[in-house]
Design a protein around this motif. Structure first.
Motif, PDB file in Angstrom:
ATOM      1  N   ILE A 120       0.737  -1.123  -0.138  1.00  0.00           N
ATOM      2  CA  ILE A 120      -0.082   0.020   0.063  1.00  0.00           C
ATOM      3  C   ILE A 120       0.956   1.029  -0.106  1.00  0.00           C
ATOM      4  N   GLY A 121       2.130   1.278   0.668  1.00  0.00           N
ATOM      5  CA  GLY A 121       2.879   2.197   0.518  1.00  0.00           C
ATOM      6  C   GLY A 121       3.442   2.617  -0.882  1.00  0.00           C
ATOM      7  N   LEU A 122       3.565   1.485  -1.369  1.00  0.00           N
ATOM      8  CA  LEU A 122       4.339   1.658  -2.637  1.00  0.00           C
ATOM      9  C   LEU A 122       3.356   2.102  -3.598  1.00  0.00           C
ATOM     10  N   MET A 123       1.934   1.722  -3.442  1.00  0.00           N
ATOM     11  CA  MET A 123       0.876   2.448  -4.126  1.00  0.00           C
ATOM     12  C   MET A 123       0.536   3.756  -4.170  1.00  0.00           C
ATOM     13  N   LYS A 124       0.783   4.220  -2.748  1.00  0.00           N
ATOM     14  CA  LYS A 124       0.649   5.481  -2.609  1.00  0.00           C
ATOM     15  C   LYS A 124       1.776   6.361  -3.258  1.00  0.00           C
ATOM     16  N   ALA A 125       2.952   5.717  -3.056  1.00  0.00           N
ATOM     17  CA  ALA A 125       4.111   6.396  -3.805  1.00  0.00           C
ATOM     18  C   ALA A 125       4.279   6.712  -5.347  1.00  0.00           C
ATOM     19  N   THR A 126       3.670   5.527  -5.699  1.00  0.00           N
ATOM     20  CA  THR A 126       3.595   5.664  -7.157  1.00  0.00           C
ATOM     21  C   THR A 126       2.007   6.194  -7.923  1.00  0.00           C
ATOM     22  N   GLU A 127       1.614   6.936  -6.915  1.00  0.00           N
ATOM     23  CA  GLU A 127       0.245   7.760  -7.355  1.00  0.00           C
ATOM     24  C   GLU A 127      -0.798   6.818  -7.567  1.00  0.00           C
ATOM     25  N   GLN A 128      -0.848   5.623  -7.346  1.00  0.00           N
ATOM     26  CA  GLN A 128      -1.950   4.556  -7.645  1.00  0.00           C
ATOM     27  C   GLN A 128      -3.035   4.777  -6.950  1.00  0.00           C
ATOM     28  N   LEU A 129      -2.916   5.072  -5.604  1.00  0.00           N
ATOM     29  CA  LEU A 129      -4.058   5.597  -4.855  1.00  0.00           C
ATOM     30  C   LEU A 129      -4.733   6.765  -5.292  1.00  0.00           C
ATOM     31  N   TYR A 222      -1.092   3.144   4.473  1.00  0.00           N
ATOM     32  CA  TYR A 222      -1.835   4.056   3.889  1.00  0.00           C
ATOM     33  C   TYR A 222      -1.144   5.577   4.422  1.00  0.00           C
ATOM     34  N   ASP A 223      -0.717   5.596   5.700  1.00  0.00           N
ATOM     35  CA  ASP A 223      -0.132   6.686   6.152  1.00  0.00           C
ATOM     36  C   ASP A 223       1.355   6.870   5.950  1.00  0.00           C
ATOM     37  N   ALA A 224       2.013   5.908   5.345  1.00  0.00           N
ATOM     38  CA  ALA A 224       3.413   6.222   4.923  1.00  0.00           C
ATOM     39  C   ALA A 224       3.911   7.257   4.234  1.00  0.00           C
ATOM     40  N   VAL A 225       5.012   7.759   4.609  1.00  0.00           N
ATOM     41  CA  VAL A 225       5.543   8.828   3.978  1.00  0.00           C
ATOM     42  C   VAL A 225       6.112   8.393   2.644  1.00  0.00           C
ATOM     43  N   PRO A 226       5.516   8.783   1.336  1.00  0.00           N
ATOM     44  CA  PRO A 226       5.632   8.115   0.199  1.00  0.00           C
ATOM     45  C   PRO A 226       7.019   8.147  -0.285  1.00  0.00           C
ATOM     46  N   THR A 227       8.177   7.766   0.152  1.00  0.00           N
ATOM     47  CA  THR A 227       9.402   7.650  -0.187  1.00  0.00           C
ATOM     48  C   THR A 227      10.143   6.383   0.086  1.00  0.00           C
ATOM     49  N   SER A 228      11.221   5.785  -0.536  1.00  0.00           N
ATOM     50  CA  SER A 228      11.706   4.461  -0.127  1.00  0.00           C
ATOM     51  C   SER A 228      12.186   4.569   1.373  1.00  0.00           C
ATOM     52  N   GLU A 229      12.664   5.718   1.952  1.00  0.00           N
ATOM     53  CA  GLU A 229      12.891   5.524   3.458  1.00  0.00           C
ATOM     54  C   GLU A 229      11.365   5.347   4.254  1.00  0.00           C
ATOM     55  N   GLY A 230      10.543   6.277   3.601  1.00  0.00           N
ATOM     56  CA  GLY A 230       9.373   6.248   4.487  1.00  0.00           C
ATOM     57  C   GLY A 230       8.454   4.876   4.724  1.00  0.00           C
ATOM     58  N   ILE A 231       8.644   4.098   3.350  1.00  0.00           N
ATOM     59  CA  ILE A 231       8.076   2.870   3.121  1.00  0.00           C
ATOM     60  C   ILE A 231       8.859   1.902   4.162  1.00  0.00           C
ATOM     61  N   SER A 232      10.039   2.105   4.183  1.00  0.00           N
ATOM     62  CA  SER A 232      10.808   0.984   4.914  1.00  0.00           C
ATOM     63  C   SER A 232      10.641   1.134   6.415  1.00  0.00           C
TER      64      SER A 232
END
Lengths: 260, 267
Positions: A120-129, A222-232
């Motif tokens: 879900i974090g990656l979906m957010k980061a790639t603007e899919q949501l 869903y609340d993750a900061v949409p960066t690689s660091e945020g998702i990790s």
């Protein structure tokens, strides 16, 4: 100095309360409203497969080994008192009341929970949501809700499977290897395990853990900061937070169910 | 029916303490390609999100076909969004679906058409962007330009009235840039769309836009047809259009005079 600390404490508390609020709004938005069976059911089936069925292997293997270890440890103690016929109830009650729900929840959080957060974090980061929202499709209903229900349905089932395999593992070590009487293993278990007190309470625990794990995992993604660091960070937080929450709630539930 | 599809009036929006827009006014005419240009980081994408109702302004109106987007109820907003569409910078294709299923997604979500009809529509849309042959590929197998075209096919799947392009030319090679420029113009004419293009690629934008807004310093600093803008008196607009490093927007970030700092260092 003290003022700074107080300010930090206040800011931290406000952030936590805000996080709770956002998590609540997310869940509310996902679960409220009339379910659309035609679109929702295929999504639920897919998630039941991804979240539930694909977690089966780790649950089966872990359950088998934990049952075997329980029998081995239990036997060495029980045999000193000549009470090895109580091995069956020992293995079954440990698994039904505690280890089944708790270990399943911990394994589930590690395997499925972290995967859900990252996805879900990656979906957010790639603007899919965002893309979905702009296509007038609510991501809470389309993405969050099926995963939540799939987790809540599959985790109690996985815990029951874990327990059943564990009891078989106990049989394997206790009866087949260490020579405890097979009939005694099963009959003592039958006599000492109560359907409501032990089995149902274990299932209730498992449902509560499933609600906790899914809620945290979905919200962290869903609340993750949409960066690689945020998702990790979000993925790590999911595993840590869910594990601690499961253990804390296990204590509370055990006290309520078996404490008196 | 009014000629103006989107009318932004006195829009103010801020993030925390930072004001992004102050009393912004813009109008987007039906059937035209309108471009919004401006330096990076001034909130051009934010403006598209405001039009799409994903963000709410502090004050002001965003009228879409007469409806004030920030004041709409959730269900009315979702109904309005079915009439608009947005092409994200990254394409935002769903990575777990093929190109075909991505394009079919909005149709399946919002209509009850039969699969054979959906297939017909999807292939038509993919043909329009030249990707009919790529229908079975996964998004990960597409090049950047192809991904954006696939996303464009998805954006026009439900024949929207409005399509918003967020930096459609960013990071594209000259060939795919040319393809996208041609597509924006030809789709706009063929489908009678209204297009809003957010970009800072001056040459490409000036070649396809009917009308251009240049945004900087929280508001519109110049607007007009590409010809009118080229003759615009504002030095800021001229600096932006010509891509000069120094001018109204200084090359140096605000700092104390260099000599003074050197003297302080020397003591």
């Amino acid at each position: 100095m003290i003022a700074d600390k107080l300010q930090q404490l206040g800011a931290g508390t406000i952030n936590n309360v805000r996080g709770f609020g956002r998590a609540g709004i997310m869940l509310f938005g996902a679960l409220l409203g009339k379910p659309d069976i035609r679109k929702g059911f295929p999504l639920l089936i897919k998630q039941l497969y991804v979240i539930g069925v694909l977690s089966l292997l780790i649950i089966l293997v872990s359950g088998l080994f934990i049952g075997m270890v329980l029998a081995l440890q239990g036997y060495t103690v029980l045999v000193k008192f000549g009470a090895e016929q109580m091995l069956g109830p020992l293995v079954a009650l440990s698994l039904l009341r505690e280890l089944g729900p708790v270990v399943t929840a911990l394994l589930f959080a590690g395997r499925a929970g972290s995967a859900i957060t990252a996805e879900i974090g990656l979906m957010k980061a790639t603007e899919q949501l965002s893309g979905m929202e702009m296509m007038a499709v609510d991501p809470l209903r389309r993405i969050i809700a099926p995963r939540f229900w799939a987790g809540v349905i599959s985790m109690p089932l996985l815990a029951l499977i874990f327990t059943a395999v564990g009891i078989l593992g106990g049989h394997l070590v206790g009866v087949d290897w260490l020579g405890v009487d097979g009939g005694g293993y099963w009959s003592a278990m039958q006599a000492n395990v109560d359907l409501y007190q032990d089995v149902m309470n274990g299932v209730i625990k498992s449902v509560v853990f499933a609600l906790i794990v899914m809620w945290i995992a979905l919200h962290k993604g869903y609340d993750a900061v949409p960066t690689s660091e945020g998702i990790s960070q979000a993925t790590t937080q999911t595993v840590v937070t869910t594990s601690l929450a499961v253990l804390a709630f296990d204590f509370i539930l055990t006290a309520l169910m078996f404490g008196g | 029916m009014s000629d103006i599809l989107i009318d932004i009036q006195q829009l103010t929006f801020s993030r925390g303490e930072r004001v992004i827009y102050r009393d912004l006014n813009m109008q987007f005419v039906r059937g035209k390609v309108t471009a919004i240009m401006g330096p990076s980081g001034i909130g051009k994408t934010t403006l598209l999100r405001l039009i799409g109702g994903q963000l709410k302004p502090d004050s002001g109106h965003i009228l879409f076909a007469g409806e004030d987007i920030p004041k709409l109820s959730r269900s009315a907003l979702y109904a309005a969004r079915q009439r608009m569409s947005m092409l994200f910078q990254s394409g935002a294709l769903f990575t777990d679906m093929t190109v075909f299923d991505n394009v079919a997604f909005p149709i399946r979500e919002h209509t009850r058409l039969s699969e054979s009809l959906i297939r017909l529509i999807v292939l038509m849309k993919l043909e329009a962007v030249g990707l009919r042959g790529a229908r079975d590929l996964m998004p990960a197998e597409l090049s950047g330009g192809m991904a954006r075209r696939a996303a464009l096919a998805r954006a026009i799947a439900l024949d929207p009235e409005l399509i918003m392009y967020d930096e459609p030319f960013a990071g594209q090679d000259p060939i795919s840039m040319g393809v996208i420029v041609r597509l924006i113009r030809s789709l706009n004419n063929a489908l009678n769309l209204t297009s809003v293009v957010v970009s800072h690629d001056v040459t490409e934008v000036m070649s396809i836009a009917d009308y251009v807004y240049v945004v900087a310093e929280q508001t519109v600093i110049g607007h007009g047809t590409p010809e009118q803008l080229r003759a615009h008196p504002s030095p800021l607009v001229q600096q932006f259009l010509k891509g000069e490093a120094d001018g109204a927007v200084p090359f140096h970030y605000k700092a104390a005079p260099y000599e003074q700092e050197l003297m302080e260092l020397v003591g």
